[in-house]
Write an enzyme that holds these catalytic residues in place. Structure first.
Site, PDB file in Angstrom:
ATOM      1  N   ASP A 293       0.842  -1.184   0.000  1.00 18.23           N
ATOM      2  CA  ASP A 293       0.000   0.000   0.000  1.00 18.23           C
ATOM      3  C   ASP A 293       0.884   1.243   0.000  1.00 18.23           C
ATOM      4  OD1 ASP A 293      -2.609  -0.861  -0.127  1.00 18.23           O
ATOM      5  OD2 ASP A 293      -2.680  -1.343   1.995  1.00 18.23           O
TER       6      ASP A 293
ATOM      7  N   GLU B  48      -0.171  18.403   7.715  1.00 21.79           N
ATOM      8  CA  GLU B  48       0.218  19.304   6.634  1.00 21.79           C
ATOM      9  C   GLU B  48       0.559  20.686   7.187  1.00 21.79           C
ATOM     10  OE1 GLU B  48      -2.435  17.433   6.695  1.00 21.79           O
ATOM     11  OE2 GLU B  48      -2.711  16.347   4.803  1.00 21.79           O
TER      12      GLU B  48
ATOM     13  N   THR C 171     -12.844  25.299   5.862  1.00 23.70           N
ATOM     14  CA  THR C 171     -14.170  24.705   5.681  1.00 23.70           C
ATOM     15  C   THR C 171     -14.268  24.174   4.261  1.00 23.70           C
ATOM     16  OG1 THR C 171     -15.240  26.736   4.901  1.00 23.70           O
ATOM     17  CG2 THR C 171     -15.190  26.368   7.285  1.00 23.70           C
ATOM     18  N   ALA C 172     -15.152  23.221   4.087  1.00 22.05           N
ATOM     19  CA  ALA C 172     -15.335  22.644   2.754  1.00 22.05           C
ATOM     20  C   ALA C 172     -15.916  23.666   1.781  1.00 22.05           C
ATOM     21  CB  ALA C 172     -16.258  21.428   2.849  1.00 22.05           C
TER      22      ALA C 172
ATOM     23  N   SER D 278      -7.989  28.395   4.621  1.00 23.93           N
ATOM     24  CA  SER D 278      -7.816  28.698   6.037  1.00 23.93           C
ATOM     25  C   SER D 278      -6.852  29.872   6.110  1.00 23.93           C
ATOM     26  CB  SER D 278      -7.262  27.503   6.808  1.00 23.93           C
ATOM     27  OG  SER D 278      -5.972  27.152   6.337  1.00 23.93           O
TER      28      SER D 278
ATOM     29  N   LYS E  66      -4.582  30.710   2.779  1.00 28.77           N
ATOM     30  CA  LYS E  66      -3.930  29.660   1.981  1.00 28.77           C
ATOM     31  C   LYS E  66      -4.986  28.594   1.681  1.00 28.77           C
ATOM     32  CE  LYS E  66      -2.061  26.155   5.184  1.00 28.77           C
ATOM     33  NZ  LYS E  66      -2.725  26.473   6.447  1.00 28.77           N
TER      34      LYS E  66
ATOM     35  N   ASP F 281      -9.791  -5.791   3.121  1.00 31.88           N
ATOM     36  CA  ASP F 281      -8.534  -6.433   2.707  1.00 31.88           C
ATOM     37  C   ASP F 281      -8.559  -7.942   2.918  1.00 31.88           C
ATOM     38  OD1 ASP F 281      -7.223  -4.081   1.943  1.00 31.88           O
ATOM     39  OD2 ASP F 281      -6.620  -3.652   4.005  1.00 31.88           O
TER      40      ASP F 281
END
Length: 723
Positions: A341, A382, A409-410, A415, A427, A563
């Site tokens: 993976d 991140e 926020t979506a 942000s 950004k 899996d």
């Protein structure tokens, strides 16, 4: 009415994991180990156990026969001459003693290997305590949440059955293996893994499995029991590391058949010697014939074969991996395709900032500072990586965001931070940031927009994620400062490890849910041979079957219920201990550390097992050739003078030659026990290179060692009276 079992509730401290605590070095053979193995060594003299090893059973029968002869000889007038030469009075008794030592040394090798597993099993048994369990009286499978509030009865953990539902609160030991169906909790798994740091287990994901004997540290969870009493994960661990559940593998069985066939051939050879010698008026005694037979059959590998297999599984346990069968360890050594993976195995699993790219005439220092300020309150990996990268370039980055935080926020896809002096920093996605500037009447020029598209496109094509950074001053003027390059970072050293695997003839395939463009970029950076993008569970299963249809042996890792089919289909399926019960049941190995990269170590250990077995088999057969040239000429030179040309060792006498060979045959077993436990050192190479190296070291060494060893022993034996 509830049953109270407080008197059965125990609060024992977590025991060490099978690989935690004091680890004995893999190749060490201490006096403590030998002492603890002595009872098992003697117990294995039982012929009902010995007959399972045909080679050593022949030695056992020979030792018993010579012992009877040694006892009877004083009443029969002493030992007879052999091959035309007289033998000392104590010759038969000494040969009998060394034959028994040969058997005991073989038993010692197996007992020491088993003893390590039993010591590990003892630490696991300390986790098997009878605990109180709060079993839900009436569980409604349609409404898992209701179980958290349902009435419970207190029962002993040993009374829990498959499918029972229990409620566990902070401080309680988990009474049995199961899956969390409601809640989230911090769990101390040090009793199983040896890792003191707690882990998070929660319902509804791939980290829902919990193990009996571990302790809940916080919160409250509802668990559905997935194992019967006596069949828990800890029970299976105990039986596996003890060796009680170890079955001989197909390769081991095939080698045992080969050794048994060679033994039969040498029995026939030994039986034909006496008629030939009798024809020459120099009959060979039974003692010498038995000694000759024991020296010629492959006793070395016959004595160490079982220990090699047990030690191979023990080396996996030392790496915190449990193999459910020896077959899985062997299969790992023959693997030709490795499925890995991407997330968490090849990459760190979290995108990390790798570069700041200024746009237009923007100042790089201003970009770095703005990116850091907008990320100070971002708790994601991140955001943290942006701050870390910025601090590598600038020293004036504060510890706390100096203003009002604007969360992501979506809807906004951005942000940022509103500073006290009126400045604003954002950004996020390029289109969202540009729209934010346009809303204030500060739309970027066409040249800037083209550069933004060019930079973000390059980053996307390389498999990264672009974040555009912009700022607005207090007077409303704003501009784009640059782009942050987030990339899924490939783990250090993996390209080199994949190159090693390639040199071993193993093909690596990366599996990812990313789009083909991103997958191709990461695959190239990591150095894998191929990749499967936008993979579904069905795709994984189909890929494994295609590889197997092409004659390849496939290994893979997994942790989720989805899996399970692929893990069951793979020749080596390594399930993560943190995963679901379905995954652990489907795989034939379980990684207690839940480290997907461990699969590479599993393959190395499997190959080391096969190489060790092959090397010691080569050494054993080469030994037989050398011992043949050592004994036969010394025995019959007086009868057949032409054999003197082969008597290159110039041993003292026929009696000393036979005794020296028997002594060497016994001592070489105990000398090689550490090597069988540690394993032959493995270096990545193709099969022909490994074969050539082993033939040179263990083939040639197996021929030279008896000549040197038997000669040295003969010089010492010659000092004994009568020899």
């Amino acid at each position: 009415m509830s049953t109270t079992l407080q008197d059965q509730h125990t609060t024992t401290e977590p025991a060490a994991s099978p690989s935690a605590g004091s680890k004995t070095p893999a190749g060490a053979l201490s006096w403590q180990q030998i002492r603890s193995a002595l009872p098992g060594m003697v117990r294995k003299l039982d012929p009902r156990q010995m007959w399972r090893n045909p080679v050593m059973f022949i030695v056992w029968v020979g030792a018993a026969l010579i012992t009877v002869l040694a006892i009877a000889e004083p009443f029969l007038g002493g030992p007879s001459s052999s091959g035309g030469s007289a033998v000392p009075a104590a010759f038969t008794g000494i040969i009998a003693g060394w034959l028994w030592l040969t058997v005991l040394f073989a038993n010692l090798a197996e007992s020491v290997a088993e003893g390590r597993g039993k010591a590990q099993a003892e630490t696991l048994r300390r986790t098997k305590t009878t605990t109180v369990a709060h079993r839900v009286r009436e569980y409604d499978p349609v409404d898992d949440v209701s179980a958290e509030r349902a009435a419970t009865d207190e029962v002993a953990s040993s009374d829990l059955g498959l499918g029972d539902v229990v409620v566990i609160t902070a401080g309680d030991l988990i009474p049995g293996d199961g899956d969390i169906i409601w809640g989230i909790a911090s769990v101390d798994e040090s009793a199983i893994t040896g890792e003191s740091a707690p882990v998070i287990r929660e319902s509804g994901g791939d980290r829902s499995a919990v193990t009996g004997g571990t302790r809940v540290l916080s919160d409250r969870i509802v668990v559905k029991i997935t194992s019967k009493p006596g069949e828990t994960f800890v029970d299976r661990m105990i039986s596996l590391v003890e060796g009680a559940a170890r079955q001989r593998t197909p390769n081991e069985i095939a080698l045992s058949i080969l050794l048994a066939s060679l033994t039969i051939i040498f029995v026939l050879v030994a039986l034909t010697l006496n008629p030939i010698a009798s024809y020459a008026a120099a009959p060979v005694s039974i003692t010498v014939l038995v000694a000759l037979l024991v020296c010629l059959i492959p006793t070395t590998i016959g004595a160490l074969l079982s220990a090699i297999g047990i030690a191979g599984m023990d080396r996996l346990v030392q790496h915190n991996v449990l193999a459910m069968s020896g077959r899985a360890v062997e299969a790992a050594g023959d693997v030709t395709t490795l499925l890995l993976d991407k997330t968490g195995t090849i990459t760190y699993g979290n995108r990390r900032a790798s570069e700041f790219v200024p746009i237009g005439d923007a100042d790089r220092v201003e970009l770095v500072r703005a990116a850091a300020l907008s990320s100070l309150a971002d708790p994601t990996p991140e955001g943290t990586s942006v701050v870390e990268l910025a601090r590598d370039e600038a020293t004036d980055i504060p510890e706390i965001a100096p203003g009002e935080i604007v969360p992501f926020t979506a809807q906004t896809r951005m942000s940022g931070l509103d500073l006290p002096d009126g400045r604003q920093i954002r950004k996020g996605a390029g289109s969202a940031v540009v729209s934010w500037l346009e809303s204030a009447g500060q739309a970027p020029g066409s040249g800037v927009l083209a550069e933004i598209d060019d930079r973000t496109g390059q980053i996307s094509r390389s498999g990264g994620t672009p974040l555009v950074v912009a700022a607005r001053a207090a007077d409303g003027t704003g501009r784009v400062l640059g782009v942050i390059h987030l990339k899924d970072v490939v783990k250090d050293g993996l390209p080199q490890r994949f190159a090693e695997l390639r040199s071993m003839g193993i093909r690596t395939v990366m599996i990812t849910g990313d789009n083909p463009l991103t997958a191709a970029a990461i695959a190239e950076e990591a150095g894998v041979d191929d990749f499967l993008a936008e993979a579904t569970p069905e795709d994984k299963l189909a890929l494994i079957r295609r590889e197997q249809d092409g004659g390849n042996l496939v290994a893979m890792t997994g942790d989720g219920t989805n899996d399970a089919p692929a893990l069951a289909q793979a020749d080596v399926g390594v399930a993560m201990n943190s995963g679901t019960s379905a995954a652990k049941e489907a795989g034939n190995m379980v990684d207690l550390d839940s480290d997907p990269t461990k699969l590479i170590d599993v393959v190395r250990i499997g190959k080391q097992l096969l190489i060790t077995r092959g090397a010691l088999t080569t050494f054993s057969i080469a030994n037989d050739i050398a011992k043949y040239f050592a004994i036969i000429p010394a025995m019959f030179t007086g009868v057949f003078p032409g054999l003197a040309a082969l008597n290159i060792m110039q041993l003292h006498s026929p009696a000393s030659a036979v005794l020296s060979a028997v002594i060497f045959n016994a001592l070489i077993i105990i000398i090689l026990i550490p090597l069988s436990l540690r394993g032959v050192r493995y270096r990545p190479a193709d099969a022909s290179t490994i074969l050539g190296r082993n033939l040179l070291i263990y083939g040639l060494g197996g021929i030279i060692a008896p000549f040197v060893g038997i000669k040295i022993i003969d010089l010492l034996v010659a000092l004994l009276p009568g020899f």
